[in-house]
Design a protein around this motif. Structure first.
Motif, mmCIF file in Angstrom:
data_model
loop_
_atom_site.group_PDB
_atom_site.id
_atom_site.type_symbol
_atom_site.label_atom_id
_atom_site.label_comp_id
_atom_site.label_asym_id
_atom_site.label_seq_id
_atom_site.Cartn_x
_atom_site.Cartn_y
_atom_site.Cartn_z
ATOM 1 N N ASN A 83 0.827 -1.209 0.000
ATOM 2 C CA ASN A 83 0.000 0.000 0.000
ATOM 3 C C ASN A 83 0.863 1.262 0.000
ATOM 4 N N LEU A 84 1.937 1.250 0.795
ATOM 5 C CA LEU A 84 2.823 2.404 0.879
ATOM 6 C C LEU A 84 3.538 2.670 -0.446
ATOM 7 N N ILE A 85 3.961 1.609 -1.104
ATOM 8 C CA ILE A 85 4.680 1.748 -2.373
ATOM 9 C C ILE A 85 3.810 2.422 -3.428
ATOM 10 N N LYS A 86 2.512 2.132 -3.403
ATOM 11 C CA LYS A 86 1.594 2.658 -4.411
ATOM 12 C C LYS A 86 1.279 4.144 -4.205
ATOM 13 N N LEU A 87 1.539 4.648 -3.015
ATOM 14 C CA LEU A 87 1.122 6.012 -2.682
ATOM 15 C C LEU A 87 2.154 7.054 -3.097
ATOM 16 N N SER A 88 1.668 8.252 -3.390
ATOM 17 C CA SER A 88 2.553 9.393 -3.631
ATOM 18 C C SER A 88 3.192 9.786 -2.299
ATOM 19 N N PRO A 89 4.303 10.526 -2.313
ATOM 20 C CA PRO A 89 4.952 10.926 -1.052
ATOM 21 C C PRO A 89 4.006 11.644 -0.088
ATOM 22 N N GLN A 90 3.138 12.510 -0.633
ATOM 23 C CA GLN A 90 2.212 13.256 0.222
ATOM 24 C C GLN A 90 1.198 12.327 0.876
ATOM 25 N N ARG A 91 0.651 11.406 0.104
ATOM 26 C CA ARG A 91 -0.335 10.474 0.658
ATOM 27 C C ARG A 91 0.341 9.459 1.578
ATOM 28 N N ARG A 92 1.603 9.142 1.301
ATOM 29 C CA ARG A 92 2.355 8.231 2.172
ATOM 30 C C ARG A 92 2.537 8.858 3.549
ATOM 31 N N LYS A 93 2.782 10.172 3.561
ATOM 32 C CA LYS A 93 2.915 10.882 4.835
ATOM 33 C C LYS A 93 1.594 10.860 5.599
ATOM 34 N N LEU A 94 0.478 11.106 4.894
ATOM 35 C CA LEU A 94 -0.838 11.060 5.531
ATOM 36 C C LEU A 94 -1.118 9.674 6.075
ATOM 37 N N TYR A 95 -0.770 8.658 5.319
ATOM 38 C CA TYR A 95 -0.962 7.263 5.726
ATOM 39 C C TYR A 95 -0.273 6.997 7.067
ATOM 40 N N SER A 96 0.975 7.470 7.188
ATOM 41 C CA SER A 96 1.744 7.276 8.426
ATOM 42 C C SER A 96 1.169 8.081 9.581
ATOM 43 N N LEU A 97 0.738 9.322 9.286
ATOM 44 C CA LEU A 97 0.155 10.152 10.338
ATOM 45 C C LEU A 97 -1.138 9.546 10.872
ATOM 46 N N LEU A 98 -1.957 9.000 9.976
ATOM 47 C CA LEU A 98 -3.205 8.363 10.403
ATOM 48 C C LEU A 98 -2.920 7.131 11.246
ATOM 49 N N GLN A 99 -1.874 6.405 10.901
ATOM 50 C CA GLN A 99 -1.495 5.241 11.711
ATOM 51 C C GLN A 99 -1.110 5.683 13.117
ATOM 52 N N SER A 100 -0.382 6.806 13.192
ATOM 53 C CA SER A 100 0.035 7.322 14.490
ATOM 54 C C SER A 100 -1.165 7.770 15.322
ATOM 55 N N ILE A 101 -2.155 8.379 14.666
ATOM 56 C CA ILE A 101 -3.332 8.883 15.367
ATOM 57 C C ILE A 101 -4.285 7.756 15.773
ATOM 58 N N THR A 102 -4.537 6.837 14.853
ATOM 59 C CA THR A 102 -5.552 5.806 15.094
ATOM 60 C C THR A 102 -5.000 4.539 15.735
ATOM 61 N N GLY A 103 -3.709 4.298 15.566
ATOM 62 C CA GLY A 103 -3.120 3.079 16.109
ATOM 63 C C GLY A 103 -3.151 1.900 15.158
ATOM 64 N N SER A 104 -3.640 2.115 13.945
ATOM 65 C CA SER A 104 -3.680 1.034 12.950
ATOM 66 C C SER A 104 -3.540 1.622 11.552
ATOM 67 N N TYR A 105 -3.085 0.796 10.613
ATOM 68 C CA TYR A 105 -2.917 1.258 9.242
ATOM 69 C C TYR A 105 -4.236 1.182 8.482
ATOM 70 N N PRO A 106 -4.603 2.226 7.752
ATOM 71 C CA PRO A 106 -5.841 2.199 6.959
ATOM 72 C C PRO A 106 -5.771 1.148 5.855
ATOM 73 N N ASN A 107 -6.888 0.498 5.604
ATOM 74 C CA ASN A 107 -6.987 -0.393 4.448
ATOM 75 C C ASN A 107 -7.284 0.406 3.189
ATOM 76 N N ASP A 108 -8.208 1.362 3.327
ATOM 77 C CA ASP A 108 -8.592 2.211 2.200
ATOM 78 C C ASP A 108 -8.355 3.663 2.585
ATOM 79 N N LEU A 109 -7.259 4.223 2.140
ATOM 80 C CA LEU A 109 -6.896 5.588 2.533
ATOM 81 C C LEU A 109 -7.929 6.608 2.083
ATOM 82 N N ARG A 110 -8.645 6.326 0.984
ATOM 83 C CA ARG A 110 -9.593 7.293 0.435
ATOM 84 C C ARG A 110 -10.696 7.640 1.424
ATOM 85 N N ILE A 111 -11.185 6.649 2.182
ATOM 86 C CA ILE A 111 -12.273 6.909 3.127
ATOM 87 C C ILE A 111 -11.784 7.810 4.267
#
Length: 247
Positions: A7-35
């Motif tokens: 999932n991380l490889i497919k993301l742009s750098p900006q969305r990859r950063k959001l992905y990591s920040l959401l993991q830090s906030i929620t405690g888990s990695y999103p399955n569907d970042l769009r939602i």
């Protein structure tokens, strides 16, 4: 783990950063970042697709509000087996309210991720609390009830709420401020203006609190009562700070 890396490889750098920040906030990695991205779009920054579809977080906010209320109710029901319905309802309302949700969103670091065009500072609006509810809705859609419950209990209730203390706490800020004014002989006045709504946006109420003709608090809400409560809460904080400076 392999799925997360893919999932991380497919993301742009900006969305990859959001992905990591959401993991830090929620405690888990999103399955569907769009939602999750949708949960962060306030109606003031809504997107309109070519087919007329409007994208903002209001539907997720509706869902998250329901999930938060249900899970908090479950926690209270289990923690206080001998109290009546009135006590449970009052205690839940102290958690599922905009003042607490706004503060919690800020503590979680959600404010910096929200897409909004509000002309008022986010800290003086309910946009952070709305986004937190939308995030809860996104977690439910993305991971189901168990993930949603885990987030609410481990990231909201346990870190930020002392249920025993909260159960005996008064959170009617307007009444508290008026009582303080009467006790210390200060004139407290609330001034509220309504910003008319549109077809797509509901009206917004903006209140200010004047104490001896000096504005010490401002607040915004979807109702006159809510905006005055938010303004009173800020005024009480400012009064407390002033008293500390004088002592």
């Amino acid at each position: 783990m392999i799925k997360i890396l893919l999932n991380l490889i497919k993301l742009s750098p900006q969305r990859r950063k959001l992905y990591s920040l959401l993991q830090s906030i929620t405690g888990s990695y999103p399955n569907d970042l769009r939602i999750f991205e949708l949960s962060l779009i306030h109606k003031s920054s809504m997107l309109k697709l070519d087919d007329g579809t409007i994208l903002n977080n209001e539907r997720l906010e509706f869902l998250g509000d329901a999930m938060l209320g249900a899970i908090v109710a479950e926690e209270l029901y289990n923690k206080y087996p001998d109290v009546n319905e009135g006590f449970l309802t009052k205690t839940r309302s102290k958690i599922v309210n905009r003042a607490f949700l706004n503060e919690t969103a800020q503590k979680l670091g959600l404010n910096s991720l929200i897409s909004s065009q509000s002309k008022i500072s986010l800290e003086k609006t309910n946009i952070p609390g709305d986004a937190l509810e939308a995030l809860i809705g996104a977690i439910f859609v993305d991971g189901g009830y168990a993930s949603c419950r885990k987030f609410i209990t481990s990231k909201i209730l346990f870190p930020f709420v002392n249920l025993n203390e909260l159960a005996h706490q008064d959170n009617n800020f307007k009444s508290m401020l008026i009582e303080w004014g009467q006790k210390h002989k200060h004139n407290v006045q609330f001034i509220t203006d309504e910003i008319p709504g549109t077809v797509e946006h509901a009206p917004v109420f903006v209140s200010s609190v004047e104490i001896d003709n000096i504005v010490l608090g401002r607040g915004e809400g979807t109702s006159k009562k809510e905006s005055q409560q938010n303004a009173a809460m800020e005024a009480l904080q400012n009064v407390s700070l002033r008293n500390k400076e004088l002592t």
